[in-house]
Write a protein that holds these residues in place. Sequence first.
Motif, PDB file in Angstrom:
ATOM      1  N   HIS A 122       0.874  -1.180   0.000  1.00 28.39           N
ATOM      2  CA  HIS A 122       0.000   0.000   0.000  1.00 28.39           C
ATOM      3  C   HIS A 122       0.913   1.231   0.000  1.00 28.39           C
ATOM      4  O   HIS A 122       0.899   2.043   0.925  1.00 28.39           O
ATOM      5  CB  HIS A 122      -0.956  -0.036   1.191  1.00 28.39           C
ATOM      6  N   TRP A 123       1.789   1.277  -1.024  1.00 28.79           N
ATOM      7  CA  TRP A 123       2.506   2.483  -1.434  1.00 28.79           C
ATOM      8  C   TRP A 123       3.792   2.797  -0.676  1.00 28.79           C
ATOM      9  O   TRP A 123       4.500   3.738  -1.049  1.00 28.79           O
ATOM     10  CB  TRP A 123       1.589   3.716  -1.405  1.00 28.79           C
TER      11      TRP A 123
ATOM     12  N   GLU B  42      -4.134  -0.204  -5.518  1.00 30.91           N
ATOM     13  CA  GLU B  42      -4.326   0.954  -6.388  1.00 30.91           C
ATOM     14  C   GLU B  42      -3.111   1.331  -7.225  1.00 30.91           C
ATOM     15  O   GLU B  42      -2.562   2.433  -7.103  1.00 30.91           O
ATOM     16  CB  GLU B  42      -4.774   2.172  -5.566  1.00 30.91           C
TER      17      GLU B  42
ATOM     18  N   ASN C 154     -11.522  -0.981  -5.175  1.00 33.01           N
ATOM     19  CA  ASN C 154     -11.792   0.177  -4.322  1.00 33.01           C
ATOM     20  C   ASN C 154     -12.736   1.087  -5.101  1.00 33.01           C
ATOM     21  O   ASN C 154     -12.423   1.474  -6.230  1.00 33.01           O
ATOM     22  CB  ASN C 154     -10.502   0.940  -4.018  1.00 33.01           C
TER      23      ASN C 154
ATOM     24  N   THR D  15     -15.968   6.696  -6.321  1.00 32.94           N
ATOM     25  CA  THR D  15     -16.510   7.768  -7.143  1.00 32.94           C
ATOM     26  C   THR D  15     -16.734   7.302  -8.574  1.00 32.94           C
ATOM     27  O   THR D  15     -16.037   6.382  -9.034  1.00 32.94           O
ATOM     28  CB  THR D  15     -15.503   8.955  -7.102  1.00 32.94           C
TER      29      THR D  15
ATOM     30  N   HIS E 200     -15.967   7.743 -12.318  1.00 33.73           N
ATOM     31  CA  HIS E 200     -14.924   8.473 -13.060  1.00 33.73           C
ATOM     32  C   HIS E 200     -15.450   9.013 -14.381  1.00 33.73           C
ATOM     33  O   HIS E 200     -15.076  10.091 -14.808  1.00 33.73           O
ATOM     34  CB  HIS E 200     -13.703   7.583 -13.291  1.00 33.73           C
TER      35      HIS E 200
ATOM     36  N   TRP F 191     -13.631   1.941   4.324  1.00 37.62           N
ATOM     37  CA  TRP F 191     -12.461   2.785   4.534  1.00 37.62           C
ATOM     38  C   TRP F 191     -12.909   4.024   5.276  1.00 37.62           C
ATOM     39  O   TRP F 191     -13.647   4.817   4.703  1.00 37.62           O
ATOM     40  CB  TRP F 191     -11.800   3.168   3.202  1.00 37.62           C
TER      41      TRP F 191
ATOM     42  N   TRP G  56      -2.357  10.708   3.150  1.00 36.73           N
ATOM     43  CA  TRP G  56      -1.331  10.994   2.140  1.00 36.73           C
ATOM     44  C   TRP G  56      -1.047  12.489   2.052  1.00 36.73           C
ATOM     45  O   TRP G  56      -0.896  13.132   3.079  1.00 36.73           O
ATOM     46  CB  TRP G  56      -1.743  10.356   0.796  1.00 36.73           C
TER      47      TRP G  56
ATOM     48  N   TYR H  32     -11.160  10.119   7.291  1.00 31.62           N
ATOM     49  CA  TYR H  32     -11.976   9.066   6.685  1.00 31.62           C
ATOM     50  C   TYR H  32     -12.491   8.059   7.709  1.00 31.62           C
ATOM     51  O   TYR H  32     -13.179   7.110   7.356  1.00 31.62           O
ATOM     52  CB  TYR H  32     -11.165   8.307   5.626  1.00 31.62           C
TER      53      TYR H  32
HETATM   54  C1  PNW Z   1      -7.559   5.401  -1.689  1.00 27.57           C
HETATM   55  N1  PNW Z   1      -9.528   8.848  -6.777  1.00 27.57           N
HETATM   56  O1  PNW Z   1      -7.039   6.467  -2.415  1.00 27.57           O
HETATM   57  C2  PNW Z   1      -6.384   4.748  -0.956  1.00 27.57           C
HETATM   58  O2  PNW Z   1      -6.280   3.361  -1.191  1.00 27.57           O
HETATM   59  C3  PNW Z   1      -6.371   5.022   0.510  1.00 27.57           C
HETATM   60  O3  PNW Z   1      -5.074   4.828   1.016  1.00 27.57           O
HETATM   61  C4  PNW Z   1      -6.906   6.408   0.754  1.00 27.57           C
HETATM   62  O4  PNW Z   1      -6.747   6.818   2.086  1.00 27.57           O
HETATM   63  C5  PNW Z   1      -8.373   6.395   0.374  1.00 27.57           C
HETATM   64  O5  PNW Z   1      -8.586   5.894  -0.931  1.00 27.57           O
HETATM   65  C6  PNW Z   1      -9.058   7.758   0.489  1.00 27.57           C
HETATM   66  O6  PNW Z   1      -8.501   8.684  -0.398  1.00 27.57           O
HETATM   67  C7  PNW Z   1      -7.735   7.039  -3.455  1.00 27.57           C
HETATM   68  O7  PNW Z   1      -9.111   9.984  -7.139  1.00 27.57           O
HETATM   69  C8  PNW Z   1      -7.331   8.283  -3.865  1.00 27.57           C
HETATM   70  O8  PNW Z   1     -10.464   8.280  -7.398  1.00 27.57           O
HETATM   71  C9  PNW Z   1      -7.921   8.873  -4.961  1.00 27.57           C
HETATM   72  C10 PNW Z   1      -8.932   8.223  -5.658  1.00 27.57           C
HETATM   73  C11 PNW Z   1      -9.360   6.973  -5.251  1.00 27.57           C
HETATM   74  C12 PNW Z   1      -8.757   6.389  -4.145  1.00 27.57           C
END
Ligand code: PNW
Length: 497
Positions: free
Chosen positions: A168-169, A214, A342, A345, A347, A450, A458, A466
């Motif tokens: 996870h990054w 991701e 995951n 939203t 897109h 989540w 981040w 969250y």
């Molecule tokens: C995810 N988007 O990030 C990550 O897996 C998590 O670590 C993070 O905390 C969580 O979602 C909330 O942001 C995303 O732009 C970041 O569609 C951006 C997107 C989707 C997921």
Amino acid sequence: MVFKVFSRGFSRRQLAKVAAGAALGLPAASARTGEKSVLLGSGQPRGAAGAGFPGGFLWGTATSAFQVEGAVNEDGRGPSIWDAFAHRPGAIVDRSNADRASDHYHRYKDDVALMKAMGARAYRFSIAWPRVFPDGGGEPNPKGLDFYNRLVDECLAHGITPFATLYHWDLPQALQDRVGGWESRDTAKAFGDYAGYVAARLSDRVTNFFTINECGRFVDAGYGGGPDAPGLKLSQDRVNQVRHHVALAHGLAVQAIRAHGRTGTKVGPAENIVVCVPAIETPDNIRAAEIATREMNAGYLTAILEGKYTSAFLAYAGANAPKFTAEDLKIISSPVDYVGINVYTPHYYVTAADDAHGFALLPLPASFPHTSSPWHKIDPAALYWAPRHVAKLWGPKAIYITENGTSSSDQPTADGQVYDLDRIMVLRSYLSQLQRATAEGVPVQGYFLWSLLDNFEWSDGLETRYGLYRVDFETLKRTPKLSVSFYREVIARNAVA
Ligand code: PNW
């Protein structure tokens, strides 16, 4: 009509029956507390009639290592690319860092108790590669893996099924320095070795693994000029090569887990699928949204599940296409046991088009509603279409929603409570759409909300929250937000509450 249901002494099968009752639209009281539910005032569950989930549906929560653990210098952990990045001036919006984060490393027992109190049955956490291999490879650090041994044992002692994500990054900084991180095939190879090492030691108790969280986010946001570590701005050909190496790493990890894990160990990706929603639900638009899903995910999910890069993807990339071999694609498409997605939203909104592509992507109006995170446009239908498209296009044995949730402003009121009604509204409406998918037979087996805790979001830092539980980052005290009561109710009824 309201049934009183008492949890004590219930067998799993009996609880499943309660769930089945909910599936028939019968309101059940909270199985956790044994009390009549306050949310059942009207005697009818909200949402669509029969808003229940299949028996045995797995309700869980999710976190990731760097976002919650803290303890970045403890027990031999090596630095990750996010440590350096979080300390780079200007990189983090609220100027925080993750040195302490939610202190999960020290408070994991309390946190498992919080999950238990909600009735959650599964925990998706991630393993910090630099705890296990501080240098990226070579000598392992047994003390690093020990933390996950303790965490897994604690989960199991509380009847919570652990689901471990391997990446996870938080790439070991040593790999970034030595070989350029994901720009090198060596990093993919090192990831496979690390995955095999972990599987050999945890798969006696951890049956379910996810490889990489991701790819779709960290490749572009980390290497293509976005807001994530390592903060590089590479040209498109190099970004595409990074993505190919990440896909290869996924495949090598699947193979390593098969080779070193116990028989029956399961593995799949956890990807933020690009979600394509038919603008209006006509058969032509639905078909167009399926085609769009396959193409908009061509660099990763489609490659994993079909073993090829689509011709449209290669034509679009042109001279910037990744360099790959047939053998690479074989590794990338090693069979998986499930697909984790995951979903936050929509897109793209899609209509049918009479051209070679067969679909058109509509522009989003500026007024489209979003949560407190501007990228997070709200459309519950995303949680219906994402798994439905996956099921239709690729027919996997199982699908997990590996993340879904929302940030919210989450300010405590004078009574010290957090009434996160916007989060509850988002969760309730999204879950209604997930229920629609399961009711139609889309094989979604579980859902990971989540997140369990407020954490280090981040480049947004600590103040984008969250969590179901609020974390006071001074005292580290956890306080349940109202959404904890909501989720507990969903779990107890196995239905949208
Ligand atoms: C995810 N988007 O990030 C990550 O897996 C998590 O670590 C993070 O905390 C969580 O979602 C909330 O942001 C995303 O732009 C970041 O569609 C951006 C997107 C989707 C997921």
